[in-house]
Design an enzyme around this catalytic site. Structure first.
Site, PDB file in Angstrom:
ATOM      1  N   ASN A 179      16.828  68.686 -68.742  1.00  0.00           N
ATOM      2  CA  ASN A 179      15.759  69.555 -69.259  1.00  0.00           C
ATOM      3  C   ASN A 179      15.575  69.232 -70.736  1.00  0.00           C
ATOM      4  O   ASN A 179      16.397  69.619 -71.560  1.00  0.00           O
ATOM      5  CB  ASN A 179      16.151  71.028 -69.069  1.00  0.00           C
ATOM      6  CG  ASN A 179      15.122  71.959 -69.685  1.00  0.00           C
ATOM      7  OD1 ASN A 179      14.008  71.555 -70.001  1.00  0.00           O
ATOM      8  ND2 ASN A 179      15.492  73.224 -69.849  1.00  0.00           N
ATOM      9  N   TRP A 180      14.496  68.520 -71.028  1.00  0.00           N
ATOM     10  CA  TRP A 180      14.272  68.089 -72.425  1.00  0.00           C
ATOM     11  C   TRP A 180      13.712  69.199 -73.302  1.00  0.00           C
ATOM     12  O   TRP A 180      13.567  69.017 -74.505  1.00  0.00           O
ATOM     13  CB  TRP A 180      13.300  66.899 -72.451  1.00  0.00           C
ATOM     14  CG  TRP A 180      13.919  65.613 -72.005  1.00  0.00           C
ATOM     15  CD1 TRP A 180      15.199  65.409 -71.582  1.00  0.00           C
ATOM     16  CD2 TRP A 180      13.274  64.329 -71.945  1.00  0.00           C
ATOM     17  NE1 TRP A 180      15.387  64.082 -71.257  1.00  0.00           N
ATOM     18  CE2 TRP A 180      14.214  63.397 -71.470  1.00  0.00           C
ATOM     19  CE3 TRP A 180      11.984  63.893 -72.236  1.00  0.00           C
ATOM     20  CZ2 TRP A 180      13.922  62.050 -71.292  1.00  0.00           C
ATOM     21  CZ3 TRP A 180      11.680  62.554 -72.052  1.00  0.00           C
ATOM     22  CH2 TRP A 180      12.646  61.642 -71.589  1.00  0.00           C
ATOM     23  N   LYS A 181      13.326  70.308 -72.698  1.00  0.00           N
ATOM     24  CA  LYS A 181      12.735  71.415 -73.464  1.00  0.00           C
ATOM     25  C   LYS A 181      11.578  70.876 -74.317  1.00  0.00           C
ATOM     26  O   LYS A 181      10.843  70.016 -73.868  1.00  0.00           O
ATOM     27  CB  LYS A 181      13.809  72.111 -74.298  1.00  0.00           C
ATOM     28  CG  LYS A 181      15.039  72.430 -73.463  1.00  0.00           C
ATOM     29  CD  LYS A 181      15.995  73.353 -74.116  1.00  0.00           C
ATOM     30  CE  LYS A 181      17.192  73.538 -73.195  1.00  0.00           C
ATOM     31  NZ  LYS A 181      17.914  74.746 -73.410  1.00  0.00           N
ATOM     32  N   HIS A 203      13.325  79.678 -65.966  1.00  0.00           N
ATOM     33  CA  HIS A 203      14.337  79.330 -66.983  1.00  0.00           C
ATOM     34  C   HIS A 203      14.432  80.504 -67.964  1.00  0.00           C
ATOM     35  O   HIS A 203      13.427  81.128 -68.299  1.00  0.00           O
ATOM     36  CB  HIS A 203      13.924  78.042 -67.711  1.00  0.00           C
ATOM     37  CG  HIS A 203      15.019  77.518 -68.593  1.00  0.00           C
ATOM     38  ND1 HIS A 203      15.290  78.061 -69.824  1.00  0.00           N
ATOM     39  CD2 HIS A 203      15.925  76.521 -68.412  1.00  0.00           C
ATOM     40  CE1 HIS A 203      16.320  77.411 -70.364  1.00  0.00           C
ATOM     41  NE2 HIS A 203      16.713  76.467 -69.521  1.00  0.00           N
ATOM     42  N   GLU A 213      22.722  79.724 -64.596  1.00  0.00           N
ATOM     43  CA  GLU A 213      22.724  79.451 -66.036  1.00  0.00           C
ATOM     44  C   GLU A 213      23.002  80.739 -66.803  1.00  0.00           C
ATOM     45  O   GLU A 213      22.063  81.496 -67.110  1.00  0.00           O
ATOM     46  CB  GLU A 213      21.356  78.924 -66.460  1.00  0.00           C
ATOM     47  CG  GLU A 213      21.017  77.588 -65.844  1.00  0.00           C
ATOM     48  CD  GLU A 213      20.213  76.762 -66.823  1.00  0.00           C
ATOM     49  OE1 GLU A 213      20.713  75.716 -67.238  1.00  0.00           O
ATOM     50  OE2 GLU A 213      19.112  77.183 -67.208  1.00  0.00           O
ATOM     51  N   GLY A 218      22.593  76.375 -74.767  1.00  0.00           N
ATOM     52  CA  GLY A 218      22.351  75.906 -76.132  1.00  0.00           C
ATOM     53  C   GLY A 218      23.345  76.440 -77.146  1.00  0.00           C
ATOM     54  O   GLY A 218      23.131  76.326 -78.354  1.00  0.00           O
ATOM     55  N   SER A 252      25.291  74.357 -71.734  1.00  0.00           N
ATOM     56  CA  SER A 252      26.181  73.572 -72.593  1.00  0.00           C
ATOM     57  C   SER A 252      27.022  72.562 -71.813  1.00  0.00           C
ATOM     58  O   SER A 252      28.207  72.359 -72.101  1.00  0.00           O
ATOM     59  CB  SER A 252      27.077  74.494 -73.426  1.00  0.00           C
ATOM     60  OG  SER A 252      26.291  75.279 -74.298  1.00  0.00           O
ATOM     61  N   GLY A 254      20.744  70.391 -70.778  1.00  0.00           N
ATOM     62  CA  GLY A 254      19.696  70.522 -71.786  1.00  0.00           C
ATOM     63  C   GLY A 254      19.946  69.547 -72.930  1.00  0.00           C
ATOM     64  O   GLY A 254      19.625  68.365 -72.856  1.00  0.00           O
ATOM     65  N   GLY A 255      20.571  70.051 -73.997  1.00  0.00           N
ATOM     66  CA  GLY A 255      20.777  69.262 -75.210  1.00  0.00           C
ATOM     67  C   GLY A 255      21.352  67.872 -74.956  1.00  0.00           C
ATOM     68  O   GLY A 255      20.866  66.877 -75.515  1.00  0.00           O
TER      69      GLY A 255
HETATM   70  P1  PGA Z   1      21.930  73.311 -72.785  1.00  0.00           P
HETATM   71  O1  PGA Z   1      20.620  73.797 -72.004  1.00  0.00           O
HETATM   72  O2  PGA Z   1      22.582  72.269 -71.923  1.00  0.00           O
HETATM   73  O3  PGA Z   1      21.411  72.766 -74.078  1.00  0.00           O
HETATM   74  O4  PGA Z   1      22.811  74.506 -72.945  1.00  0.00           O
HETATM   75  C1  PGA Z   1      20.671  74.130 -70.672  1.00  0.00           C
HETATM   76  C2  PGA Z   1      19.325  74.496 -70.134  1.00  0.00           C
HETATM   77  O5  PGA Z   1      18.293  73.960 -70.513  1.00  0.00           O
HETATM   78  O6  PGA Z   1      19.229  75.335 -69.285  1.00  0.00           O
END
Ligand code: PGA
Length: 299
Positions: A9-11, A100, A181, A187, A227, A248-249
Site C-alpha cells: 500500500n503506497w498510500k 482502510h 490492521e 505507521g 508496521s 505500507g511504509g
Molecule cells: P504501515 O502501513 O506498514 O506503514 O504500518 C500499513 C497500512 O497501510 O495499512
C-alpha cells in the site's frame, strides 16, 4: 492451502518517475525463490495505475497485480475527486482496498458506506481487500472482538456465497481478503505481537467460517498489516491463520517489499530485506524524500 497474499500500500507516496524506478528495480532483480501460487498486489495512487499497468504489459509481467487504495460506494455520480470501481477496473486494477483505517478516519467512511463499497467492488470485478481493526482505546477497554465483529458483519452483510460464485475477475485470486490492521500499529513502527495478531485473526476466521462455512473460507485469505518489515514479517506469516501481509511504509522500497514478503514456512523466500541500493544510486533519490514527512527535502 489458502492463497498467500502480499499487498503493497503506497498510500500518497510515489510519482510517475519513482513508480517507474520501483518497477524497473523489481523487474531487474529476479526473486530468489518466489513462493508458488501467491498473489502480490501493489496499490499505488490512482493516477499511477494505468502507466504501471502498461509497464507490466510491456514487460509481459504477470507476477505483480495492481489494486486501488479506495473506491466510492456509488457506481457513478457527481462525486468530484472520487474514484469508482469501474474506473479502477478499466485502468488495470484487479483488487481494491476497502475500509482502510486512514479512509475510515480521515475521510469519515462509515460501516454502511463500506458495505456498499464491497458490493461495488464485486460488481466491478475487483477483489475486495477489507481492512478491519481496533484503535488503542478500543483495545484498552477490551472491545477488540466486538469491534472486529461489528466491522465484519456490517461490511459483509450483503455478501454471500452467490456473490463469490458469480464474481468476475481473475479466478486465481482469493474470493475475499480480510486484512487485520490494528490502528495503533499502522505507521507507528509498533507492530502487533504474534499472540495478539493470532488472537484477532482467529476471531476473524471463526466468524467467517460461521457465516460462510469452511469450504468458502478456504478460498479467502487473511493477512496482517501494521508496521510490517523484513525483520518482523516471519512473526506473522508463521501464524497458522495468517496467509500474508499488507505492507505500507516498507513497500515504498522494492527491495524492502521483497524482504517483507518472505515466508519462513518453506513456501518461498523473496529476498533478504535489504533496501534496494540501486534504487537510490540511480540518482533518483526518491526514497529519501518520499519516505520523509518534510516536503522541503524534495529535490
Ligand atoms: P504501515 O502501513 O506498514 O506503514 O504500518 C500499513 C497500512 O497501510 O495499512
Amino acid at each position: 492451502m489458502r492463497t498467500p497474499v502480499y499487498i503493497a500500500n503506497w498510500k500518497m507516496f510515489h510519482s510517475l518517475e519513482t513508480a517507474d524506478a520501483w518497477l524497473n528495480w523489481w523487474f531487474t532483480h529476479p526473486l530468489i525463490d518466489p513462493p508458488g501460487n501467491c498473489a502480490t498486489i501493489v496499490c499505488p495512487p490512482s493516477p499511477l495505475l494505468y502507466p504501471m499497468f502498461s509497464e507490466l504489459q510491456r514487460w509481459r509481467h504477470d507476477e505483480l497485480r495492481l489494486g486501488g487504495q479506495a473506491l466510492h460506494h456509488s457506481f457513478k455520480g457527481a462525486f468530484t475527486g472520487d474514484v469508482s470501481g469501474v474506473a479502477l477496473w478499466s485502468v488495470g486494477a484487479q483488487a481494491v482496498l476497502v475500509g482502510h483505517s486512514e479512509r475510515r478516519h480521515q475521510h469519515k467512511e462509515t460501516d454502511d458506506q463500506i458495505a456498499e463499497m464491497m458490493r461495488q467492488a464485486y460488481l466491478c470485478g475487483l477483489m475486495p481487500m477489507l481492512c478491519i481493526g481496533e484503535t488503542q482505546d478500543e483495545r484498552d477497554s477490551g472491545d477488540t472482538v466486538s469491534v472486529l465483529v461489528r466491522q465484519l458483519s456490517t461490511a459483509l452483510a450483503s455478501i454471500d456465497a452467490t456473490t463469490f460464485a458469480h464474481r468476475q475477475g481473475d479466478p486465481d485470486l482469493p474470493t475475499l481478503v480480510i486484512a487485520y490492521e490494528p490502528i495503533w500499529a499502522i505507521g507507528t513502527g509498533r507492530s502487533a505481537t504474534a499472540p495478539l495478531a493470532q488472537e484477532a485473526l482467529a476471531v476473524i476466521e471463526h466468524w467467517l467460517i460461521e457465516k460462510y462455512g469452511e469450504v468458502e473460507v478456504g478460498k479467502m485469505s487473511l493477512v496482517y498489516g501494521g508496521s510490517v518489515t523484513a525483520d518482523n514479517v516471519a512473526t506473522f506469516t508463521a501464524l497458522p491463520e495468517c496467509d500474508g501481509v499488507l505492507v505500507g511504509g516498507a513497500s515504498l522500497d522494492p527491495g524492502q517489499f521483497q524482504g517483507s514478503s518472505s515466508r519462513d514456512d518453506g513456501a518461498g523466500d523473496w529476498g533478504d530485506g535489504r533496501a534496494s541500493g540501486e534504487f537510490d544510486r540511480d540518482g533518483r533519490e526518491a526514497l529519501a524524500w518520499i519516505s520523509s514527512s518534510d516536503e522541503s527535502e524534495r529535490p
